[in-house]
Design a protein around this motif. Structure first.
Motif, PDB file in Angstrom:
ATOM      1  N   ILE A  30       0.831  -1.207   0.000  1.00  0.00           N
ATOM      2  CA  ILE A  30       0.000   0.000   0.000  1.00  0.00           C
ATOM      3  C   ILE A  30       0.865   1.258   0.000  1.00  0.00           C
ATOM      4  O   ILE A  30       0.496   2.282  -0.562  1.00  0.00           O
ATOM      5  N   HIS A  31       2.029   1.192   0.644  1.00  0.00           N
ATOM      6  CA  HIS A  31       2.922   2.352   0.778  1.00  0.00           C
ATOM      7  C   HIS A  31       4.319   2.033   0.229  1.00  0.00           C
ATOM      8  O   HIS A  31       5.292   1.959   0.988  1.00  0.00           O
ATOM      9  N   GLU A  33       6.380   3.826  -1.195  1.00  0.00           N
ATOM     10  CA  GLU A  33       7.355   4.904  -0.979  1.00  0.00           C
ATOM     11  C   GLU A  33       8.210   4.641   0.259  1.00  0.00           C
ATOM     12  O   GLU A  33       9.358   5.094   0.332  1.00  0.00           O
ATOM     13  N   ILE A  34       7.669   3.928   1.214  1.00  0.00           N
ATOM     14  CA  ILE A  34       8.438   3.588   2.422  1.00  0.00           C
ATOM     15  C   ILE A  34       9.612   2.694   2.043  1.00  0.00           C
ATOM     16  O   ILE A  34      10.746   2.916   2.466  1.00  0.00           O
TER      17      ILE A  34
END
Length: 82
Positions: A30-31, A33-34
């Protein structure tokens, strides 16, 4: 805080590893970018954890404790009023 139940044939370490591994996988989907920024050396969770057993407490007592922690956290950020 979580209250989970698992079969006695499973070790607590294996259950914790599975929870942390799967939740990290789902979160990073979902993320992304992390992961791209390589926070925490590429790991979402630390290698440590705390595990306690119910011992002589009833499941109801522990459920109430977990729910109280959730209520207190929500109250702290303003989702519940006093």
């Amino acid at each position: 805080h979580m209250l989970i139940s698992f079969p006695p044939r499973k070790s607590a370490v294996d259950v914790i590893k599975a929870l942390k591994g799967r939740s990290a996988f789902l979160f990073l989907q979902i993320h992304p970018e992390i992961r791209q920024k390589q926070y925490w050396g590429g790991h979402l969770w630390s290698s440590s954890y705390y595990l306690g057993s119910l011992g002589n407490m009833s499941k109801d007592v522990v459920e109430r404790y977990v729910n109280d922690q959730k209520y207190n956290a929500y109250k702290k950020i303003g989702l519940y009023e006093s």
